[in-house]
Design an enzyme around this catalytic site. Structure first.
Site, mmCIF file in Angstrom:
data_model
loop_
_atom_site.group_PDB
_atom_site.id
_atom_site.type_symbol
_atom_site.label_atom_id
_atom_site.label_comp_id
_atom_site.label_asym_id
_atom_site.label_seq_id
_atom_site.Cartn_x
_atom_site.Cartn_y
_atom_site.Cartn_z
ATOM 1 N N LYS A 82 9.167 -7.028 -2.862
ATOM 2 C CA LYS A 82 7.785 -7.379 -3.203
ATOM 3 C C LYS A 82 7.774 -8.781 -3.800
ATOM 4 O O LYS A 82 8.485 -9.068 -4.770
ATOM 5 C CB LYS A 82 7.288 -6.368 -4.239
ATOM 6 C CG LYS A 82 5.866 -5.936 -4.058
ATOM 7 C CD LYS A 82 5.591 -4.791 -5.014
ATOM 8 C CE LYS A 82 4.132 -4.434 -5.038
ATOM 9 N NZ LYS A 82 3.835 -3.500 -6.134
HETATM 10 O O1 G3P Z 1 -0.006 -1.318 -7.167
HETATM 11 C C1 G3P Z 1 -0.524 -2.176 -8.127
HETATM 12 C C2 G3P Z 1 -0.890 -1.411 -9.333
HETATM 13 O O2 G3P Z 1 0.241 -0.871 -9.949
HETATM 14 C C3 G3P Z 1 -1.758 -2.121 -10.291
HETATM 15 O O3 G3P Z 1 -2.622 -1.150 -10.745
HETATM 16 O O4 G3P Z 1 -4.292 -0.153 -12.190
HETATM 17 O O5 G3P Z 1 -2.708 -1.897 -13.100
HETATM 18 O O6 G3P Z 1 -4.542 -2.536 -11.542
HETATM 19 P P1 G3P Z 1 -3.588 -1.456 -11.957
#
Ligand code: G3P
Length: 217
Positions: A82
């Site tokens: 990634k």
């Molecule tokens: O896959 C990306 C994710 O882990 C981010 O999620 O909820 O922190 O925006 P969030």
């Protein structure tokens, strides 16, 4: 849409993988920090269970990202490296692709970024739909635009809908053309639960029990 777990929690992912519908996991430095433990060990354990495990680099220059990407990809063939969408990241993607390493470009917030990432050879792009919603725009629209552009221009890069926060996001991501939805375990458990399923099952079993009783069994 295939379904991945957005988590680095090996025990939690084991439980979900046993159910048979999770084919990958996506991690990031925040999720690894939350899980604790040795990152290489976590990636290896997840990659032994799942066909896709996204593991993120933390270097910020192209050389460093390339080196880390090579190291991560050597842990297991199921590791996908990634790389954040930055100018340095794009250079690293090109070099990793030249070596045959699979790459997921992350921190995508627009269809333009997704198209550019695809053009440098990304196998996957990860638009963060929840974080786009957080700033007052529609994350699902970014997925829809990206899917349309990829179809129009015959691009085989797969869209991973990330930053999914609730069950409605999951359905909208599937409807808008995401190839993969990566979902936090807490949201996956919510998707599995429906009150009418529980009520229906209780009623079926109760009626079955009554039938057996009426037959004197
Ligand atoms: O896959 C990306 C994710 O882990 C981010 O999620 O909820 O922190 O925006 P969030």
């Amino acid at each position: 849409m295939r379904i991945f777990a957005d988590s680095a929690d090996v025990e939690e992912i084991k439980k979900l993988a046993d159910l048979g519908f999770i084919s990958g996991a996506t991690t990031n430095p925040t999720l690894i920090a939350k899980a604790g433990g040795e990152p290489g060990e976590i990636y290896a354990q997840l990659a032994n269970m799942l066909e896709h495990v996204s593991a993120e680099v933390v270097a910020e220059d192209a050389d460093g990202m390339y080196r880390e990407g090579r190291e991560l990809s050597s842990i297991h063939p199921n590791i996908v490296v990634k790389i954040p969408f930055t100018p340095e990241g794009l250079k690293a993607v090109r070099r990793l692709k030249a070596d045959g390493v699979r790459v997921n470009v992350t921190l995508i917030f627009s269809a333009a970024q997704a198209l550019i990432a695809a053009r440098v050879g990304a196998d996957f792009v990860s638009p963060f739909i929840g974080r786009i919603d957080d700033i007052g725009y529609s994350g699902v629209d970014v997925i829809r635009q990206t899917a349309k552009i990829f179809t129009l221009h015959d691009i085989s890069t797969q869209i991973i809908a990330a930053s999914i926060r609730h069950p409605a996001h999951f359905i909208e991501a599937a409807l808008s053309g995401a190839h993969i939805g990566t979902v936090p375990p807490a949201v996956i458990w919510k998707l599995l639960k429906h009150p009418l399923t529980d009520i229906g099952l209780r009623r079926f079993l109760e009626d079955w029990r009554k039938l057996q009783e009426s037959k004197g069994k």
